[in-house]
Design an enzyme around this catalytic site. Structure first.
Site, PDB file in Angstrom:
ATOM      1  N   LYS A  21      61.126  20.551 -37.580  1.00 14.80           N
ATOM      2  CA  LYS A  21      61.631  19.406 -36.816  1.00 14.80           C
ATOM      3  C   LYS A  21      63.138  19.252 -37.039  1.00 14.80           C
ATOM      4  O   LYS A  21      63.895  19.009 -36.094  1.00 14.80           O
ATOM      5  CB  LYS A  21      60.875  18.125 -37.226  1.00 14.80           C
ATOM      6  CG  LYS A  21      59.429  18.119 -36.736  1.00 14.80           C
ATOM      7  CD  LYS A  21      58.555  17.027 -37.333  1.00 14.80           C
ATOM      8  CE  LYS A  21      57.116  17.185 -36.822  1.00 14.80           C
ATOM      9  NZ  LYS A  21      56.161  16.233 -37.417  1.00 14.80           N
ATOM     10  N   GLN A  69      56.039  11.620 -41.760  1.00 17.03           N
ATOM     11  CA  GLN A  69      55.057  12.701 -41.659  1.00 17.03           C
ATOM     12  C   GLN A  69      53.721  12.283 -42.276  1.00 17.03           C
ATOM     13  O   GLN A  69      53.677  11.766 -43.391  1.00 17.03           O
ATOM     14  CB  GLN A  69      55.617  13.965 -42.362  1.00 17.03           C
ATOM     15  CG  GLN A  69      54.779  15.212 -42.173  1.00 17.03           C
ATOM     16  CD  GLN A  69      54.732  15.717 -40.736  1.00 17.03           C
ATOM     17  OE1 GLN A  69      55.662  15.555 -39.961  1.00 17.03           O
ATOM     18  NE2 GLN A  69      53.614  16.329 -40.367  1.00 17.03           N
ATOM     19  N   ASP A  84      56.731   9.089 -32.558  1.00 15.64           N
ATOM     20  CA  ASP A  84      55.376   9.632 -32.667  1.00 15.64           C
ATOM     21  C   ASP A  84      54.431   8.978 -31.652  1.00 15.64           C
ATOM     22  O   ASP A  84      53.339   9.499 -31.398  1.00 15.64           O
ATOM     23  CB  ASP A  84      54.807   9.344 -34.069  1.00 15.64           C
ATOM     24  CG  ASP A  84      54.950  10.538 -35.006  1.00 15.64           C
ATOM     25  OD1 ASP A  84      54.837  11.676 -34.521  1.00 15.64           O
ATOM     26  OD2 ASP A  84      55.163  10.315 -36.215  1.00 15.64           O
TER      27      ASP A  84
HETATM   28  N1  GUN Z   1      50.936  15.123 -39.056  1.00 16.62           N
HETATM   29  C1  GUN Z   1      50.328  15.995 -38.211  1.00 16.62           C
HETATM   30  N2  GUN Z   1      50.776  15.818 -36.957  1.00 16.62           N
HETATM   31  C2  GUN Z   1      51.684  14.814 -37.009  1.00 16.62           C
HETATM   32  C3  GUN Z   1      52.503  14.186 -36.023  1.00 16.62           C
HETATM   33  O1  GUN Z   1      52.474  14.496 -34.824  1.00 16.62           O
HETATM   34  N3  GUN Z   1      53.318  13.211 -36.488  1.00 16.62           N
HETATM   35  C4  GUN Z   1      53.350  12.823 -37.790  1.00 16.62           C
HETATM   36  N4  GUN Z   1      54.170  11.834 -38.132  1.00 16.62           N
HETATM   37  N5  GUN Z   1      52.605  13.395 -38.720  1.00 16.62           N
HETATM   38  C5  GUN Z   1      51.777  14.386 -38.330  1.00 16.62           C
END
Ligand code: GUN
Length: 294
Positions: free
Chosen positions: A53, A97, A120
């Site tokens: 990311k 995350q 998100d």
């Molecule tokens: N963990 C697995 N997929 C995601 C996601 O799309 N966003 C976040 N914040 N954590 C994750």
């Protein structure tokens, strides 16, 4: 011949198109989009996702802020960090995350993020907007699946889509996107989950199967009909002594038995995964500009 849907190539297209928009934005004197990512603990998969990311932000010229904390931090400390990021005018997106350590409430964390920075799309305000079809942040993986279907020429309009999995991150939001009254959606949707006695009964009727069960081999060739489109959302690490890393990635569908029956299928890796990050970048751009694409 089965069409292999190349998520890596489509994600690259999205990022290239977005780069043009970002350059225009910066040329017009607007602030650079800024994304803050918080990682708690040492989960190797989470570390890898967060690394990707941050790299994607750098490639687009976004401001990227990352905060990494040990698993032992308190919920109160994390909520305080989020509050500070909410107040920063140079940060347009905040992502914590998941999963978080057990002593921290994911619900409290999600609700602490300003919904206007919720890239998100997990905040209840954005979930509500998605359900009623108002513009807002849409979770990245489901948004990526919609783009994959569109750009691979497998439009869901009029089709029966069976979603396997009811998570808040994938299953529920993709079902809500697919039922919207729009040319790019307009599907008939069934959601199967751990409470469904005979999942195969439904998947065999599906024109499109979205495999988001969170476990390998949840969908096998005998569970799908000839000519279906299979979107595999799973990313499972399974031990493999022949691989340098000691593991290999597989999806939620058993590729070898499913692929020959499919009209189109996404590989793992290289299918849905790369789309998630591309859509996160689009969401960060939306946070900075207020322009939503859903
Ligand atoms: N963990 C697995 N997929 C995601 C996601 O799309 N966003 C976040 N914040 N954590 C994750």
């Amino acid at each position: 011949m089965t069409q292999l849907i190349d998520g890596k190539a489509i994600a690259l297209q999205i990022r290239q198109e977005l780069k043009i928009e970002v350059d225009k934005l910066i040329f017009s004197g607007k602030p650079v989009p800024g994304l803050a990512v918080i990682l708690v603990g040492e989960n190797p998969a989470s570390q890898a996702y967060v690394g990707s990311k941050i790299k994607a932000c750098e490639e687009l010229g976004f401001l990227s802020v990352s905060e990494r904390y040990p698993e032992t931090i308190t919920e109160e400390f994390l909520l305080e960090r989020i509050s500070l990021l909410n107040q920063r005018s140079d940060i347009h997106g905040i992502l914590v995350q998941m999963p978080l350590p057990k002593h921290i409430s994911e619900k409290k964390v999600i609700e602490a993020i300003d919904y206007r920075k919720d890239v998100d799309g997990f905040h209840p305000v954005n979930v509500g907007k998605l359900v009623i079809g108002e513009p807002g942040f849409v979770p990245c993986t489901p948004a990526g699946i919609m783009v994959l279907l569109e750009r691979s020429g497998n439009l869901p309009d009029g089709k029966h889509v069976v979603v396997v999995g009811r998570s808040n991150i994938v299953g529920k939001p993709i079902a809500n996107l697919l039922v919207q009254k729009s040319k790019l959606a307009n599907a008939t949707v069934t959601i199967c989950h751990t409470g469904t006695p005979d999942i195969a009964k439904f998947t065999r009727e599906a024109d499109i199967v979205i495999a988001a069960a969170g476990k390998p081999n949840a969908i096998t060739g005998d569970m799908i009909k000839d000519g279906c489109v299979l979107i595999d959302v799973g990313i499972n690490r399974i031990p493999d002594s022949s691989a340098k890393s000691g593991y290999r990635l597989v999806g939620d569908a058993h590729f070898e038995s499913c692929a020959p029956k499919c009209k189109a299928i996404t590989p793992v890796p290289g299918g849905v995964g790369p789309m998630t990050i591309a859509m996160l970048m689009k969401n960060t751009f939306s946070g900075a500009t207020g322009q939503f694409f859903y």
